[in-house]
Design a protein around this motif. Structure first.
Motif: not given
Length: 762
Positions: A161-164, A172-182, A207-214
């Motif tokens: 994954i070269t970009a989020i 790190k942990e991120m929160k949101g409802s849309k993530f663009v992953i390259t 369904s709302g924001d969720f936790s996203f951990s890379y």
């Protein structure tokens, strides 16, 4: 998530009677695979999705590929690889998804255009992942009930994954409802290495924001992969994934992400159901929509989804207003919400941004598509008839076939070709006024058909398979290799179409023929239109999204379903049209005409390759024809050999009146020069006489005079596989102009069929 179900294409069935054949249980596959789940018998054995209900193999969704595993699966937006003899979808694992608590998978819903698959664990309190898999969807949808366990996503090894969200990822942990992953391939220092292109996925939560951990996973020998977890999305997380190809595509995906398509239903309508002058049939593809209501995914009405159309759809989509089945959705204004705004006429919203194994995909916004198909007006004879100056050859052929035509094999396929050949001779004899000869062939045909329709023995007959809901051959019942896999539901439309054609001719001449109902059972096996028929699945072979049929039954492969001989599929449906005419059933005739029309359209688009094709590129394009079309590739080959005459002519035989519409002259103009060199092979590898006859019949479409001269020297061994001397002369003769050309001389018609002209070329 709402559970889809298979619905009727036409409301009324052809019959609801128990098939009048011996009833047996399947011996080859005695137990229906538990992966079918909610899909019960009669089983849609040739459906586009059998790869994931008979096994866990790749499923083509156009544009995506899903390869399910026991605890998740692989997702792929494939690259198209093109070679001289194949075009294929390169299956790399763009994203792999799984959860530690998932241990089994089953089907919880199905419709004509979608299937809903679900993963669970042993623990009832464990995670549940539900996915509607819908043909033509720009999105992959996941409904995940975590019960405390995250949903994992990784790249394939050798990718990272070269970009989020367009910046280099950090662990790190991120929160949101849309993530663009390259996702990109790991680069080495070798500049000559050919790396696959990067891929940009977008991940939405409805369904709302969720936790996203890379984080990055390291493996031995220096390999690694990117991984991210999704959790804390609430009791139920609804995700939508899609590939972004352009800035415009991202805007489109953002807008229509709230509207989920869970499946799709198909229905048909004819311009006039009461008169024989019907000109068009209308196919309605109704997309079933749903959205997040705050606590769950619930069905919606009036929502506007976006879906991808393939090249053959573009040719037939009815965008007129009004139409007999008016389209009901449109592109919305920027301030309108597609989940709540009332639908408007269907509108194209994006083109040129996505492609696949069937060519470019075009996005349309709308909850209903209407495909308008012209219906053939060809019935029993060719449209123009046999020119007077060609009848001599046809009558000569009848005289020879009365004496020479013999049956050489008795499997379901060979016998079917033989009875259909007799039926052709009956029609041709009638057309040229040879009544006595016609009656001779009628008397030959009846006892052969009677034997196959009579329940007196398990040999050389048909049986009804109660396990799956199908008519199978007695030999195929006990041996998966017999009758081309008939007991595995392979090629039923190829085989049974020949019998339906023969029965149509019998009933036209003898309306009291006693086996009419049994022939209707054969039609029900390959083309039942209604779920009200409890004995057969709806349209066993037809793929209503792709327009053509699938010949392959319960024999899953990595490349998905396949079909080889489009011409035999076309003739099967044409035979249903004739059967309807023979028994005075206009509805059945129109049903056969519509099935024929969709098969021909897809053949013209995906099997016949013209220079202006949008589907195929060089070097594969130079073949001018596809031999076998699969879900995930196209082959210049056949299952029985790689000779060009096999590949080309299996897409032509048998030559009947409907062949006029199947083989257009502009295609043959470019195809025949590729095929013609087979006539010049040296004696040691010379073309067989049977195939030589078909090559000349192909030539007749563009040069009937040369073909007429050539077929006079075809040897008797050509007429042992379903072709006849009479039908050959009839076809070439009906390609000729009605008025004899100045170059014509009756003395040129020598019909010296026993003369050895092995080296003669025309």
């Amino acid at each position: 998530m709402a559970r889809a179900e298979i619905k009727s294409i036409m409301e009324e069935p052809l019959s609801t009677s128990s098939p009048d054949f011996i009833h047996v249980h399947n011996r080859i596959l005695p137990d229906i695979n538990p992966l079918y789940g909610s899909i019960k018998s009669p089983i849609p054995t040739n459906a586009w999705y059998t790869n994931v209900v008979e096994d866990s193999l790749p499923l083509a969704l156009f544009p995506y590929i899903l390869h399910p595993l026991v605890d998740g699966g692989y997702l792929c937006y494939p690259e198209i690889e093109v070679g001289p003899t194949a075009t294929l979808s390169a299956q790399r694992h763009d994203l792999t998804f799984w959860s530690d608590g998932l241990l089994s998978r089953t089907t919880v819903g199905a419709s004509e255009l979608g299937i809903v698959t679900q993963w669970k664990g042993v623990d009832p309190a464990g995670p549940v992942l539900t996915m509607p898999l819908v043909l033509g969807s720009p999105y992959i949808t996941m409904e995940y009930k975590s019960n405390g366990l995250p949903l994992n996503f990784t790249t394939d090894r050798g990718f990272e994954i070269t970009a989020i969200n367009h910046v280099a990822p950090t662990e790190k942990e991120m929160k949101g409802s849309k993530f663009v992953i390259t996702v990109d391939a790991l680069r080495s220092n070798d500049p000559s290495h050919d790396y696959p292109p990067s891929r940009t996925w977008v991940l939405y939560s409805l369904s709302g924001d969720f936790s996203f951990s890379y984080f990055k996973e390291e493996f031995a020998a220096g390999s690694s992969r990117g991984r991210f977890l999704i959790y804390d999305g609430g009791p139920l997380t609804v995700l939508r994934l899609a590939v972004i190809t352009t800035k415009e595509s991202e805007s489109l995906l953002d807008k229509y992400a709230p509207v989920i398509v869970t499946g799709g239903d198909v229905s048909v309508h004819f311009e006039s159901d009461t008169t024989p002058s019907t000109d068009h049939g209308y196919i309605s593809l109704d997309w079933n929509t749903a959205s997040w209501d705050g606590t769950k995914v619930a069905p919606t009405t009036g929502a506007t989804p976006v879906m991808f159309a393939l090249p053959h759809h573009i040719q037939s989509l009815d965008l007129s207003s009004p139409s007999p089945l008016a389209a009901t959705a449109s592109l919305l204004r920027p301030d309108e919400d597609p989940a709540t705004t009332a639908p408007l006429p269907l509108t194209k919203v994006l083109e040129g941004a996505y492609t696949g194994i069937r060519g470019p995909l075009t996005a349309f916004a709308g909850s209903k598509w209407v495909l308008k198909e012209p219906l053939t007006n060809i019935t029993w004879y060719s449209l123009e008839g046999i020119p007077e100056y060609r009848k001599k050859g046809v009558v000569y052929g009848l005289g020879r076939d009365v004496k020479d035509l013999v049956q050489i094999s008795n499997d379901t396929y060979s016998n079917g070709k033989f009875v259909a050949a007799l039926a052709r001779l009956i029609l041709i004899a009638d057309e040229v006024g040879e009544v006595e000869t016609m009656n001779i062939f009628l008397e030959r045909l009846k006892p052969i058909m009677d034997k196959w329709m009579t329940r007196v023995t398990y040999r050389d007959t048909f049986l009804y398979d109660m396990t799956y809901g199908s008519i199978i051959s007695a030999n195929g019942w006990t041996n998966s290799g017999q009758d081309y896999g008939n007991g595995m539901f392979n090629d039923h439309h190829f085989h049974y179409g020949y019998y339906i054609y023969a029965a149509s001719v019998l009933l036209r001449n003898d309306p009291q023929w006693v086996h009419k109902d049994k022939m209707i059972d054969l039609i029900r096996d390959i083309a039942n239109p209604s779920v009200k028929d409890p004995y057969f699945p709806v349209t066993r072979h037809k793929d209503w999204f792709l327009g053509h049929s699938w010949a392959q039954g319960l024999d899953p492969t990595m490349d998905g379903k396949n079909q080889e001989s489009t011409s035999e599929a076309v003739n099967a449906y044409y035979a249903i049209h004739l059967f309807g005419l023979a028994i005075g059933d206009q509805r059945l005739s129109d049903w056969g005409r519509l099935l024929t029309a969709t098969e021909i359209r897809s053949t013209h688009t995906y099997w016949q390759i013209k220079p202006d094709t949008v589907v195929y590129t060089p070097p594969f394009r130079e073949n001018t024809v596809v031999g076998i079309l699969w879900s995930l590739k196209a082959d210049y080959a056949t299952f029985f050999g790689a000779n060009p005459e096999f590949i080309h002519c299996i897409q032509m035989l048998p030559f009947t009146p409907i062949t006029e519409e199947l083989l257009p002259q502009d295609w043959v103009q470019v195809e025949y020069p590729v095929l013609a060199p087979v006539l010049k092979r040296p004696r040691a590898s010379a073309i067989e006489e049977e195939w030589k006859a078909y090559v000349y019949e192909d030539l007749a479409i563009i040069d009937p005079d040369a073909a007429w001269k050539a077929v006079q020297f075809i040897k008797p061994q050509a007429f042992q596989g379903g072709n006849t001397r009479t039908n050959m002369f009839w076809w070439v003769g009906t390609r000729s102009p009605q008025t004899a050309p100045d170059s014509f001389s009756a003395e040129d018609d020598t019909f010296e069929t026993d003369r050895d002209l092995e080296g003669t070329q025309w």
